[in-house]
Design an enzyme around this catalytic site. Structure first.
Site, short mmCIF file in Angstrom:
data_model
loop_
_atom_site.label_atom_id
_atom_site.label_comp_id
_atom_site.label_asym_id
_atom_site.label_seq_id
_atom_site.Cartn_x
_atom_site.Cartn_y
_atom_site.Cartn_z
N GLY A 284 0.80 -0.99 0.16
CA GLY A 284 -0.17 -0.01 -0.08
C GLY A 284 0.96 1.26 0.05
O GLY A 284 2.11 1.11 -0.49
N ARG A 285 0.22 2.49 0.41
CA ARG A 285 1.19 3.66 0.39
C ARG A 285 2.25 3.66 1.35
O ARG A 285 3.36 4.04 0.75
CB ARG A 285 0.18 4.70 0.85
CG ARG A 285 -0.68 5.29 -0.13
CD ARG A 285 -1.55 6.41 0.85
NE ARG A 285 -1.76 6.02 2.04
CZ ARG A 285 -3.11 5.27 2.07
NH1 ARG A 285 -4.06 5.07 1.36
NH2 ARG A 285 -3.28 4.65 3.31
N ILE A 286 2.42 2.95 2.63
CA ILE A 286 3.42 2.84 3.24
C ILE A 286 4.58 1.94 2.82
O ILE A 286 5.68 2.29 2.39
CB ILE A 286 3.02 2.36 4.77
CG1 ILE A 286 2.08 3.56 5.48
CG2 ILE A 286 4.32 2.51 5.46
CD1 ILE A 286 1.60 3.16 6.71
N ARG B 33 -2.05 -8.84 -1.33
CA ARG B 33 -3.17 -9.67 -1.38
C ARG B 33 -3.70 -9.49 -3.12
O ARG B 33 -3.77 -10.37 -3.79
CB ARG B 33 -4.50 -9.16 -0.81
CG ARG B 33 -5.46 -9.89 -0.32
CD ARG B 33 -6.43 -9.18 0.62
NE ARG B 33 -6.18 -7.52 0.39
CZ ARG B 33 -7.04 -6.71 1.09
NH1 ARG B 33 -7.94 -7.05 1.84
NH2 ARG B 33 -6.65 -5.29 1.05
N THR B 34 -3.52 -8.19 -3.61
CA THR B 34 -3.56 -8.24 -5.19
C THR B 34 -2.56 -7.55 -5.74
O THR B 34 -2.03 -6.43 -5.06
CB THR B 34 -5.02 -7.47 -5.63
OG1 THR B 34 -5.09 -6.40 -4.60
CG2 THR B 34 -6.20 -8.26 -5.31
N ARG C 248 1.24 -3.98 12.53
CA ARG C 248 0.35 -4.23 13.67
C ARG C 248 0.92 -5.53 14.55
O ARG C 248 1.04 -6.60 13.80
CB ARG C 248 -1.07 -4.51 13.40
CG ARG C 248 -1.90 -3.44 13.03
CD ARG C 248 -2.37 -2.45 14.43
NE ARG C 248 -3.06 -1.20 14.17
CZ ARG C 248 -2.81 0.06 13.89
NH1 ARG C 248 -1.40 -0.13 13.68
NH2 ARG C 248 -3.39 0.86 13.64
N GLU D 25 0.15 -5.72 23.06
CA GLU D 25 0.95 -4.47 23.54
C GLU D 25 0.07 -3.63 24.53
O GLU D 25 -1.28 -3.55 24.22
CB GLU D 25 1.33 -3.49 22.32
CG GLU D 25 0.27 -3.18 21.43
CD GLU D 25 0.93 -2.36 20.31
OE1 GLU D 25 1.83 -2.92 19.47
OE2 GLU D 25 0.60 -1.36 20.11
N HIS E 229 5.67 0.88 19.49
CA HIS E 229 4.72 1.50 18.40
C HIS E 229 4.75 3.00 18.33
O HIS E 229 3.94 3.88 18.54
CB HIS E 229 3.16 1.21 19.10
CG HIS E 229 2.13 1.18 17.96
ND1 HIS E 229 1.05 0.28 17.99
CD2 HIS E 229 1.85 1.69 16.81
CE1 HIS E 229 0.43 0.36 16.80
NE2 HIS E 229 0.95 1.24 16.23
N ILE E 230 5.97 3.53 17.81
CA ILE E 230 6.18 4.89 17.41
C ILE E 230 6.21 5.03 16.05
O ILE E 230 6.98 5.97 15.37
CB ILE E 230 7.51 5.42 18.15
CG1 ILE E 230 8.56 4.27 17.63
CG2 ILE E 230 7.49 5.24 19.54
CD1 ILE E 230 10.21 5.07 17.78
N GLY E 231 6.04 4.11 15.08
CA GLY E 231 6.11 4.21 13.71
C GLY E 231 5.47 5.58 12.89
O GLY E 231 6.49 6.27 12.08
C1 GLV Z 1 -0.65 3.56 13.59
O1 GLV Z 1 -0.38 2.29 13.97
C2 GLV Z 1 -1.60 3.68 12.52
O2 GLV Z 1 -2.41 2.80 12.27
O3 GLV Z 1 -1.84 4.88 12.15
#
Ligand code: GLV
Length: 326
Positions: free
Chosen positions: A155-157, A177-178, A238, A267, A285-287
């Protein structure tokens, strides 16, 4: 009369101000997380909810808040929300796509570099005062540059991660997935491969797919065994997409070389066995956690909520069918 909204966690003042222009805001700037019961009580008579991934918006909560019209999640992922239950009740759900792509991709890269070059392990060593001098064979890591990067979830990320990989002369393969459109593949310079081929070929496996019942434990013992013993796993999406117990076993026994983790099952109560391992880099969880990005996420959520409560289509509506229910 202005509609009432609850904001479940501390946010920046500018997003509260946007909400306050249109709504009566019940904020939680003290940032003490609500129990499900406390949240239901706060939401009495409220039409809007701005929440975080730490809040569970499930069918039980929804059944208790008959006035609720919109839920604006301050996250791109929305697995904390029972979207079908919201849709059935005509409650619009929004997320914050786009604004966090680059920061999250940066963090995925930080984890790749930190695991490959053993940054946290050597930092602990130097802080303990144990460094007695330079040695040729000291703290040998592996190269990120020219390695093969396997991205699961384009996806975008995922695409933002691929873009960064070009600067490191990496070969990029991906599974999704696709299959994505040819122009996206070309821009990302990424080749589509099966999941098994990706696991077998990648030096770095980066997980960037959304969490759902279908992706629960997508990476377990069987998948870890398919990876190279020299490979590194990065989870920047996640908790739950990886079977943490299986990963711990794989890290202990050298099934894979290392892992870089931003997210965990259950978490913040991560499996304590992670803490005993040297070949894992752990971050909480600091992405998306840069000031600019978290500010943009809260602002996006506030604008989505205001639009929904004004009867406009919110920019980041995830369940358009909810509008037809009303
Ligand atoms: C962070 O984990 C988000 O889903 O934006």
């Amino acid at each position: 009369m202005k509609p009432k909204v609850v904001v479940t966690r501390e946010v920046f003042d500018d997003s509260i101000a946007v909400l306050a222009g249109h709504c009566e805001v019940i904020d939680n700037q003290a940032d003490v997380p609500y129990t499900p019961d406390a949240l239901a009580t706060k939401l009495a008579g409220c039409e809007g909810l701005m929440c975080a991934l730490t809040d569970k918006v499930d069918a039980a909560l929804i059944a208790r808040v008959p006035h609720l019209k919109a839920v604006a999640n301050i996250a791109v992922g929305y697995n904390n929300i029972d979207v079908p239950a919201c849709t059935a009740r005509g409650i619009q759900v929004t997320n914050t796509p786009g604004v966090l792509d680059d920061s999250t991709a940066d963090l995925a890269f930080a984890l790749m570099l930190a695991t490959a070059r053993r940054v946290t392990e050597v930092e602990a060593y130097i802080r303990k005062g144990e460094w007695t001098g330079w040695k040729l064979k000291q703290w040998l890591g592996v190269d990120v540059h020219h390695a093969t990067l396997g991205i699961i979830g384009m996806g975008r990320i995922g695409q933002a991660i691929a873009k960064r990989a070009a600067g490191f002369d990496m070969k990029v393969i991906y599974h999704n997935r696709t299959r994505v459109a040819p122009e996206i593949e070309a821009r990302a310079n990424a080749a589509y491969v099966s999941m098994d081929a990706l696991l077998a070929q990648a030096d770095f496996v980066v997980l960037q797919m959304p969490y759902s019942p279908e992706t629960h434990h997508l990476i377990g013992a069987a998948q870890l065994k398919k990876m190279k013993p020299s490979a590194i796993l990065i989870n920047s999406t996640r908790g739950g997409v990886v079977d943490d117990a299986a990963l711990i076993d794989a890290l202990k026994h050298g099934t894979i070389r290392a892992a870089g983790l931003d997210v965990f099952e259950n978490e913040p109560k991560l499996n304590p066995a992670f803490l005993e391992l040297k070949n894992v880099v752990l971050v909480p969880h600091i992405g998306s956690s840069t000031e600019a990005t978290r500010r943009a996420m809260a602002m996006t959520a506030a604008k989505n909520l205001v639009a929904a409560l004004r009867g406009e289509r919110p920019p980041n509506l995830v369940n358009p069918a909810a509008r037809e229910q009303r």
